[in-house]
Scaffold this active site. Structure first.
Site, PDB file in Angstrom:
ATOM      1  N   ASN A  29     -45.220 -53.491  26.074  1.00 34.43           N
ATOM      2  CA  ASN A  29     -44.969 -52.131  26.572  1.00 34.43           C
ATOM      3  C   ASN A  29     -43.589 -51.584  26.219  1.00 34.43           C
ATOM      4  O   ASN A  29     -43.417 -50.370  26.100  1.00 34.43           O
ATOM      5  CB  ASN A  29     -45.261 -52.025  28.073  1.00 34.43           C
ATOM      6  CG  ASN A  29     -44.411 -52.941  28.909  1.00 34.43           C
ATOM      7  OD1 ASN A  29     -43.840 -53.907  28.409  1.00 34.43           O
ATOM      8  ND2 ASN A  29     -44.309 -52.655  30.186  1.00 34.43           N
ATOM      9  N   GLU A  58     -39.352 -62.604  33.251  1.00 38.69           N
ATOM     10  CA  GLU A  58     -39.548 -61.299  33.887  1.00 38.69           C
ATOM     11  C   GLU A  58     -41.032 -60.997  33.785  1.00 38.69           C
ATOM     12  O   GLU A  58     -41.531 -60.687  32.713  1.00 38.69           O
ATOM     13  CB  GLU A  58     -38.709 -60.225  33.173  1.00 38.69           C
ATOM     14  CG  GLU A  58     -37.217 -60.399  33.373  1.00 38.69           C
ATOM     15  CD  GLU A  58     -36.772 -60.184  34.813  1.00 38.69           C
ATOM     16  OE1 GLU A  58     -37.539 -59.620  35.614  1.00 38.69           O
ATOM     17  OE2 GLU A  58     -35.653 -60.605  35.146  1.00 38.69           O
ATOM     18  N   CYS A 112     -43.797 -52.383  33.955  1.00 38.68           N
ATOM     19  CA  CYS A 112     -43.724 -53.430  34.975  1.00 38.68           C
ATOM     20  C   CYS A 112     -43.281 -52.828  36.302  1.00 38.68           C
ATOM     21  O   CYS A 112     -43.733 -53.238  37.358  1.00 38.68           O
ATOM     22  CB  CYS A 112     -42.780 -54.530  34.537  1.00 38.68           C
ATOM     23  SG  CYS A 112     -41.150 -53.954  34.107  1.00 38.68           S
TER      24      CYS A 112
END
Ligand code: NAP
Length: 540
Positions: A213, A308, A342
């Site tokens: 992304n 992450e 996210c």
């Protein structure tokens, strides 16, 4: 009324190297005549101009030992354009031997790089940042075609990445230019016979794996800190986004970094991922992505990890909140890049007494979102793959069967899913807990702030969250109670600015990102102790 359309202004396309974006403007004259002017902008395309070296035939090369190479596998991986659903690009399917070679070189070169003066490392990073910004157009064009990111946001991602690299250079020279000095007599039983000097030294070879992304930004957020700290780096880009990454890496190549300091190994994560993450040459893994990160953590062994991972960012809305502010943040936080962030708002927990008003305000804004291709800068663009679209559809169907209120009709064409707000979502629905990574946003009505906090904390994720209220005392209490890495007060969750600490709790991550934290994470402390023959304060 006469109307002229001057189409002659459109230049003839040069098919291989350029594409055009055009915009029409209508000029009205007092006489009532109208002239439609067509403005054209030439966009340099992938693998052309300064990027010509990185492609041969229709397959992009991988980068190792300071050179662009074809894989000996003879195989390639196709990258499907999410909008057209046709193959857009191809990249090399690298072999295990090619991974071994990149690791070996990275190990060797890192030793020299660590001895390169800090100011010189910073100078090269500044140079790379400038080149990245100068040649942003082709990289942004890749993002449009590989991950269907709206054109404007694609440019923003590249520019932000250049700024991030420069900031790393600046932060690094200060942070790494400092150490600590300790004396021994502060600890019981010791005289002042020992002076301890601490400094930060590099870890060695960093393996960097970003997600689709933000393939460029989340790659440089690893590359910048790694290099300024004196490490070398092997990048495994996401398949969707690999070509944007290869272009970005070429900017570092053009800046003149030592050969082999950075390499970029392409191929499917499912095929070469395990070999890379379990490679004995790796001294640190910096990974951003989904649950894959949990599996990597279990296999990685004795290396520092920066993970992450996913999130289910909750947005708690109290009765006294400014509902117009909430509605605009829900749109920005929930639907930007079609929810594929996210830190997207992934569940709204709103007090029952203001829920109707909020839902109405959000619906009014959803109705204004444009839906279409990324080239047109549509607000909602196709999600990254057919399997993602199918997954999102599964969540929507489950919510329908279990009685959620559909504020809009569910509509999908190919990978394009129209924005959808689901009201009256209940905890037995999958969408209450799972990350859709698409433009579908659930609303859960709550009767107390505690109920909201309870839902947030019952999640396996703990990336970010937000709370909307005019009462700062309540906001602080709620922020402290929410088990998430960051809580935004009166704003949607966000990863930037890139120097802010950014971390997930629970299944959302290990360690903390943000430029300073990443530099610290990619170094270890080295101490040198000077031992004196007698306590230092006994003379004089
Ligand atoms: P993903 O499927 O986990 O993939 C992430 C990366 O891992 C890709 O480069 C992928 O390569 C690679 N990979 C796949 N299998 C691997 C393996 N066995 N070993 C090593 N690498 C492997 O995630 P995604 O779909 O790209 O991204 C969406 C997810 O990322 C969401 O869950 C989102 O919340 C999360 N995310 C988190 C943050 C954060 O900072 N917390 C930021 C952005 C996104 P291939 O593409 O070749 O499979």
């Amino acid at each position: 009324m006469c109307k002229y359309k001057i189409t002659e202004l459109k230049p003839q396309p040069e098919p291989a190297s350029h594409s055009f974006s055009s915009q029409e403007r209508t000029c009205k004259f007092d006489s009532g005549s109208e002239v439609v002017l067509v403005y054209c902008k030439v966009i340099r395309m992938a693998g052309t101009g300064v990027y010509a070296d990185i492609i041969e035939g229709d397959v992009f090369k991988y980068y190792s030992d300071g050179e662009w190479k074809k894989s000996s596998s003879g195989k390639s991986v196709s990258i499907v354009n999410p909008t057209t659903r046709k193959t857009q690009f191809k990249v090399q399917a690298c072999t295990q031997e090619e991974v071994n070679k990149a690791m070996e070189t990275a190990k060797k070169v890192q030793k020299q790089w660590a001895k390169t003066p800090l100011w010189k490392r910073a100078e090269l990073l500044h140079k790379a940042a400038a080149i990245l910004k100068e040649h942003k157009a082709a990289i942004a064009d890749c993002l449009v075609k590989e991950i269907a990111k709206p054109a404007k946001d694609s440019v923003t991602e590249v520019v932000r990445s250049g700024d991030l690299v420069s900031y790393c250079a600046e932060e690094g020279v200060r942070l790494l230019g400092e150490g600590k000095f300790l004396v021994s007599d502060s600890f019981p039983g010791n005289e002042r016979t020992k002076y301890c000097l601490t400094s930060k030294i590099p870890l060695g070879v960093i393996l960097a794996i970003p997600p689709f992304n933000y393939p460029v930004n989340l790659a440089v957020s690893k590359i910048g800190p790694a290099l300024i700290a004196g490490n070398s780096l092997v990048l495994k880009p996401p398949t969707q986004g690999a070509v944007a990454c290869l272009h970005m890496v070429h900017c570092f190549h053009m800046a003149g970094f030592p050969k082999g300091l950075i390499s970029c190994i392409t191929g499917k994560g499912s095929e070469i991922g395990d070999f890379l993450t379990m490679h004995p040459g790796v001294n640190c893994i910096s990974f951003t992505g989904g649950d894959t990160g949990i599996a990597i953590s279990k296999k990685a062994g004795m290396v520092p990890l920066q993970m992450e991972l996913g999130g289910k960012d909750a947005c708690i809305v109290l009765e006294d909140a400014d509902l117009d502010l909430v509605a605009s943040n829900v749109i920005k936080g929930g639907f930007s890049y079609s929810g594929q962030r996210c830190t997207a708002i992934k569940v709204i927990l709103v007090m029952q007494s203001v829920a109707d008003t909020l839902v109405e305000k959000v619906n009014a804004k959803v109705a204004k979102l444009t839906v279409g291709p990324p080239e047109d800068n549509s607000d909602i663009t196709p999600v990254v793959s057919e399997s993602s679209a199918n997954f999102i559809e599964g969540l929507v169907k489950d919510a329908k069967e279990k009685g959620a209120t559909f504020c809009q009709e569910y509509k999908r064409e190919g990978n394009l899913i129209w924005p959808l707000l689901l009201d009256n979502v209940k905890p037995d629905m999958r969408i209450a807990w799972e990350e859709p990574f698409g433009p579908v946003l659930p609303v859960i009505r709550i009767n107390s702030a505690e109920e909201g906090i309870h839902h947030c904390n019952a999640s396996n994720f703990g990336l970010q969250g937000c709370v909307f209220t005019r009462d700062i005392n309540k906001a602080m209490l709620i922020s402290d109670a929410m088990e998430s890495g960051t809580i935004q007060i009166n704003s949607a969750p966000a990863r930037g600015p890139d120097h802010f600490p950014f971390q997930g709790l629970k299944d959302s991550g290990i360690g903390s990102q943000g430029i300073t934290n990443s530099i610290n994470m990619m170094t270890k402390i080295k101490t040198t102790v000077i031992n004196l023959p007698s306590p230092s304060y006994t003379m004089g």
